[in-house]
Design a protein around this motif. Structure first.
Motif, PDB file in Angstrom:
ATOM      1  N   ALA A  21     -10.086  -0.522 -12.517  1.00 47.14           N
ATOM      2  CA  ALA A  21     -10.779   0.001 -11.214  1.00 47.14           C
ATOM      3  C   ALA A  21     -11.339  -1.204 -10.219  1.00 47.14           C
ATOM      4  O   ALA A  21     -11.392  -0.964  -9.139  1.00 47.14           O
TER       5      ALA A  21
ATOM      6  N   ASP B  95      -8.100  -2.913  -7.353  1.00 44.71           N
ATOM      7  CA  ASP B  95      -7.311  -1.934  -6.595  1.00 44.71           C
ATOM      8  C   ASP B  95      -6.486  -2.854  -5.284  1.00 44.71           C
ATOM      9  O   ASP B  95      -6.598  -3.847  -5.200  1.00 44.71           O
TER      10      ASP B  95
ATOM     11  N   LEU C  50      -0.757   0.159  -9.130  1.00 45.50           N
ATOM     12  CA  LEU C  50      -2.136  -0.371  -9.164  1.00 45.50           C
ATOM     13  C   LEU C  50      -3.131   1.046  -9.328  1.00 45.50           C
ATOM     14  O   LEU C  50      -2.605   2.110  -9.267  1.00 45.50           O
ATOM     15  N   SER C  51      -4.528   0.599  -9.386  1.00 43.56           N
ATOM     16  CA  SER C  51      -5.396   1.608  -9.655  1.00 43.56           C
ATOM     17  C   SER C  51      -5.353   2.723  -8.712  1.00 43.56           C
ATOM     18  O   SER C  51      -5.131   2.750  -7.498  1.00 43.56           O
TER      19      SER C  51
ATOM     20  N   ARG D 224       0.984  -1.235   0.047  1.00 43.60           N
ATOM     21  CA  ARG D 224       0.071  -0.100  -0.107  1.00 43.60           C
ATOM     22  C   ARG D 224       0.952   1.235   0.004  1.00 43.60           C
ATOM     23  O   ARG D 224       1.891   1.254   0.758  1.00 43.60           O
TER      24      ARG D 224
ATOM     25  N   ARG E  32      -2.581   3.856  -5.587  1.00 41.22           N
ATOM     26  CA  ARG E  32      -2.579   3.634  -4.283  1.00 41.22           C
ATOM     27  C   ARG E  32      -1.784   2.195  -3.721  1.00 41.22           C
ATOM     28  O   ARG E  32      -1.731   2.279  -2.598  1.00 41.22           O
TER      29      ARG E  32
END
Length: 473
Positions: free
Chosen positions: A126, A129, A165-166, A64, A169
């Protein structure tokens, strides 16, 4: 994006091909060892040749990113620090080939100009994520398979990919390695070295020991394993369907203690010596029993009915071969352990299944340790083929000893780690639990119907473990 390459790196043109329209490749950089070592050849040992035809191991680390993360700097740091790890593990920049003038001797060959590929990409989906990709719940393998790079053609050994990634994030780092180059201990040692260089760790891991002459072969096992090595098709035990799933199942420290208590109590009831039930043995036994029950619920109708199911897993022998190898020896030094248990006992609900599985696993480890240096090693491949002839053996990839959740590149520990290649091999993916000290997590890849059966068997077994003390009181 794309970022400039470091002076000792070559950047290939952007717009590289992709297996998924949702994956947009920004660039692929060739990262050579620097300074470049002279032309070098490392002969494959008997432990290496065992994996000659195995499919590559594909590992995914999900991270993350903070909302204000400087993505350009993160990618630049990953790329810039990579050359330090490649320099230390220079054989990974080379390729596997037949030794010139031979028909059955293979080697890892490195020459000036060889490099590791590092791809930077972005995943425009999308629905995939960071939260969706790091859940323990079943996910489509197809959604994450594109995040691991393919090995370049020509016998190349190693490839890396960093995918944003989307909404940026999250970040996925994909690692693909040819198993004949090194085992999991070696490939994760590389990752820890790279992470330390990227994060600026004060104390980096010790360097690898790259010397295949440390592993003599007085028994001629290279020829035995080369002649009997299974083909790639035989190693890829699962023919993946479009709806193949992967999910993670977690056993807490408390769960594992309860498994050990069950095994001890059942040993006392049977008046037999209790097996050595470590946390690893307890994990293997628990998930194997659940797997067998989910695979064939009819097998519980009679103990001993049908062929003996097999759980095959790797045991590290660095400290056991003669002479012992250094802990950071770079190469393969693992051999198989074969746990066998009666089908009906193994799939039985409750204490019978757990005891049968854990006792078989513990016994197989003892046998694997005793086998080193004896004629029993000569028949390793024969035993694998025998296990396959009576049904698909369940195998294991990964290990909690690799500490994959400690891989911090400077922007936090992984939110999730997957071994994607288990979707082809049918193996269980093992790692330490990211959420509890002393726990374990197991990755399982199955088709939807099989996954639903396994989830139910696992949940029922966990519920039984926690109800058991109340029932006994």
């Amino acid at each position: 994006m794309p970022m400039a390459a470091a002076p000792d790196q070559q950047q290939l043109p952007a717009g590289a091909s992709s297996s998924s329209p949702r994956l947009r490749v920004h660039d692929t950089t060739l990262v050579p060892p620097s300074p470049s070592p002279p032309e070098t050849s490392l002969p494959l040992t008997y432990f290496d040749i065992f994996w000659l035809h195995s499919p590559p191991v594909e590992r995914l680390l999900f991270y993350r990113l903070a909302p204000d993360a400087d993505v350009a700097t993160i990618i630049s740091n990953l790329r810039g620090s990579l050359h330090q790890a490649v320099r230390a593990f220079y054989p990974l920049a080379g390729r596997i080939r037949l030794t010139p003038g031979t028909s059955d001797r293979y080697e890892l060959h490195d020459q000036p100009g060889d490099a590791v590929t590092f791809t930077v990409a972005e995943y425009d989906d999308a629905d995939a994520d960071i939260d969706g990709l790091t859940t323990d719940e079943p996910r489509e393998v197809a959604k994450i398979a594109t995040l691991v790079p393919q090995l370049p053609e020509g016998g190349r050994l190693f490839a890396l990919q960093a995918t944003l990634l989307s909404a940026r994030r999250g970040l996925a780092i994909g690692v693909t390695v040819h198993h004949a180059a090194c085992d999991g201990s070696g490939s994760t040692h590389f990752l820890h070295t790279w992470a330390a260089a990227c994060s600026g760790a004060e104390t980096p891991p010790p360097p690898p020991v790259i010397d295949r002459s440390l592993l003599p072969d007085p028994r001629g096992l290279y020829d035995v394993f080369f002649q009997g090595a299974p083909s790639t098709d035989e190693m890829e035990l699962v023919k993946m369907s479009a709806d193949q799933l992967i999910a993670t199942f977690v056993l807490s420290k408390d769960d594992l203690k309860r498994v050990k208590d069950v095994v001890a109590d059942e040993s006392a009831r049977l008046r037999v010596a209790p097996p050595r039930c470590s946390s690893l043995v307890a994990t293997f036994g628990f998930v194997w029993s659940c797997y067998q029950r989910a695979k064939d619920k009819e097998s519980i109708s009679g103990a001993g009915a049908g062929p003996m199911p097999c759980l095959a897993f790797a045991v590290d022998h660095r400290s056991r071969v003669k002479p012992p190898l250094p802990d950071k020896y770079f190469g393969n030094c693992v051999g198989p352990a074969f746990a066998l248990a009666p089908q009906g006992e193994l799939a039985a609900v409750g204490a019978v299944g757990l005891f049968s599985a854990c006792a078989a696993v513990a016994s197989s480890i003892d046998e694997a340790v005793r086998d080193i240096g004896t004629s029993a090693m000569d028949v390793w491949i024969d035993r694998l083929k025998e296990a396959g002839a009576t049904g698909t053996p369940l195998s294991v990839a990964g290990s909690p000893r690799f500490r994959v959740y400690d891989l911090d590149f400077g922007f936090g520990r992984p939110a999730k780690v997957d071994i994607v290649s288990v979707a082809r091999t049918g193996a269980l993916a093992m790692a330490e639990s990211r959420s509890s000290t002393g726990g374990m997590e197991v990755g399982v890849s199955l088709q939807p119907a099989g996954m639903e059966r396994y989830r139910k068997c696992f949940a029922d077994a966990i519920a039984w473990l926690h109800q058991r003390p109340a029932e006994q009181s």
